[in-house]
Design a protein around this motif. Sequence first.
Motif, PDB file in Angstrom:
ATOM      1  N   THR A  41     -10.976   2.675   2.790  1.00  0.00           N
ATOM      2  CA  THR A  41     -11.862   1.429   3.066  1.00  0.00           C
ATOM      3  C   THR A  41     -11.534   0.012   2.841  1.00  0.00           C
ATOM      4  N   TYR A  42     -10.450  -0.061   1.994  1.00  0.00           N
ATOM      5  CA  TYR A  42      -9.896  -1.288   1.472  1.00  0.00           C
ATOM      6  C   TYR A  42      -8.497  -1.649   1.554  1.00  0.00           C
ATOM      7  N   ALA A  43      -8.192  -2.976   1.700  1.00  0.00           N
ATOM      8  CA  ALA A  43      -6.732  -3.231   1.710  1.00  0.00           C
ATOM      9  C   ALA A  43      -6.209  -3.187   0.244  1.00  0.00           C
ATOM     10  N   MET A  44      -4.717  -3.159   0.202  1.00  0.00           N
ATOM     11  CA  MET A  44      -4.293  -3.083  -1.040  1.00  0.00           C
ATOM     12  C   MET A  44      -3.064  -4.196  -1.019  1.00  0.00           C
ATOM     13  N   GLY A  45      -2.531  -4.425  -2.446  1.00  0.00           N
ATOM     14  CA  GLY A  45      -1.608  -5.243  -2.460  1.00  0.00           C
ATOM     15  C   GLY A  45      -0.690  -5.134  -3.897  1.00  0.00           C
ATOM     16  N   TRP A  46       0.435  -5.697  -3.731  1.00  0.00           N
ATOM     17  CA  TRP A  46       1.162  -5.656  -4.868  1.00  0.00           C
ATOM     18  C   TRP A  46       1.636  -7.385  -5.240  1.00  0.00           C
ATOM     19  N   SER A  79      17.607   0.501  -6.271  1.00  0.00           N
ATOM     20  CA  SER A  79      16.439   0.518  -5.595  1.00  0.00           C
ATOM     21  C   SER A  79      15.372   1.355  -6.574  1.00  0.00           C
ATOM     22  N   LEU A  80      14.023   0.885  -6.381  1.00  0.00           N
ATOM     23  CA  LEU A  80      13.058   1.621  -7.193  1.00  0.00           C
ATOM     24  C   LEU A  80      11.881   1.821  -6.035  1.00  0.00           C
ATOM     25  N   ARG A  81      11.184   2.878  -6.422  1.00  0.00           N
ATOM     26  CA  ARG A  81       9.491   2.876  -5.785  1.00  0.00           C
ATOM     27  C   ARG A  81       8.545   2.934  -6.705  1.00  0.00           C
ATOM     28  N   LEU A  82       7.866   2.102  -6.467  1.00  0.00           N
ATOM     29  CA  LEU A  82       6.602   1.894  -7.160  1.00  0.00           C
ATOM     30  C   LEU A  82       5.729   2.634  -6.536  1.00  0.00           C
ATOM     31  N   SER A  83       4.596   3.312  -7.435  1.00  0.00           N
ATOM     32  CA  SER A  83       3.305   4.042  -6.871  1.00  0.00           C
ATOM     33  C   SER A  83       2.075   3.355  -7.535  1.00  0.00           C
ATOM     34  N   CYS A  84       1.057   3.504  -6.791  1.00  0.00           N
ATOM     35  CA  CYS A  84      -0.310   2.918  -7.503  1.00  0.00           C
ATOM     36  C   CYS A  84      -1.202   4.189  -7.133  1.00  0.00           C
ATOM     37  N   ALA A  85      -1.773   4.741  -8.057  1.00  0.00           N
ATOM     38  CA  ALA A  85      -2.995   5.840  -7.687  1.00  0.00           C
ATOM     39  C   ALA A  85      -4.284   5.386  -7.983  1.00  0.00           C
ATOM     40  N   ALA A  86      -5.138   5.332  -7.070  1.00  0.00           N
ATOM     41  CA  ALA A  86      -6.313   4.578  -7.089  1.00  0.00           C
ATOM     42  C   ALA A  86      -7.421   5.853  -7.254  1.00  0.00           C
ATOM     43  N   ALA A 100       3.191  -8.219  -1.431  1.00  0.00           N
ATOM     44  CA  ALA A 100       2.913  -7.721  -0.272  1.00  0.00           C
ATOM     45  C   ALA A 100       1.488  -7.079  -0.305  1.00  0.00           C
ATOM     46  N   ARG A 101       1.195  -6.906   1.049  1.00  0.00           N
ATOM     47  CA  ARG A 101      -0.253  -6.340   1.155  1.00  0.00           C
ATOM     48  C   ARG A 101      -0.297  -5.266   2.420  1.00  0.00           C
ATOM     49  N   VAL A 102      -1.253  -4.224   2.116  1.00  0.00           N
ATOM     50  CA  VAL A 102      -1.224  -3.154   3.475  1.00  0.00           C
ATOM     51  C   VAL A 102      -2.677  -3.357   3.861  1.00  0.00           C
ATOM     52  N   THR A 150     -11.424  -4.776  -1.851  1.00  0.00           N
ATOM     53  CA  THR A 150     -12.951  -4.133  -1.799  1.00  0.00           C
ATOM     54  C   THR A 150     -14.055  -4.717  -1.192  1.00  0.00           C
ATOM     55  N   THR A 151     -13.888  -5.967  -1.618  1.00  0.00           N
ATOM     56  CA  THR A 151     -15.239  -6.831  -0.837  1.00  0.00           C
ATOM     57  C   THR A 151     -15.222  -6.926   0.916  1.00  0.00           C
TER      58      THR A 151
END
Length: 120
Positions: free
Chosen positions: A31-36, A17-24, A49-51, A100-101
């Motif tokens: 206010t916007y969706a995020m994806g991998w 297993s691994l956990r990736l992180s993405c800091a914005a 994936a998308r959230v 973000t659009t």
Amino acid sequence: QVQLVESGGGSVQAGGSLRLSCAASGRTFSTYAMGWFRQAPGKDREFVARVSWGGGRTFYADSVKGRFTISRDNAKNTVYLQMTNLNPEDTAVYYCAAATTVGSSSYDYWGQGTPVTVSS
């Protein structure tokens, strides 16, 4: 403008297993969706994936359903990708992206990527 920085990639054996992180940073994260996405050597980039902006809706590629979980912490301006039961076919550079659009599902900001290598 949005800046995205991924972390958490590395090498793992199959089944691990691994956990990736993405800091914005920049525009208000909630206010916007995020994806991998990911791109394996010699292959096109593919959706993983998308959230949704609030975290209540998630979507996955068939290849990762049941093994990967996307989530976000809007208080920390961070999106995560928890990856379990990894296999060598998951080897790729993983990118997070921001949509973000308003009214568009397209991704307009991308991180630099973090590599994941799964050995058999």
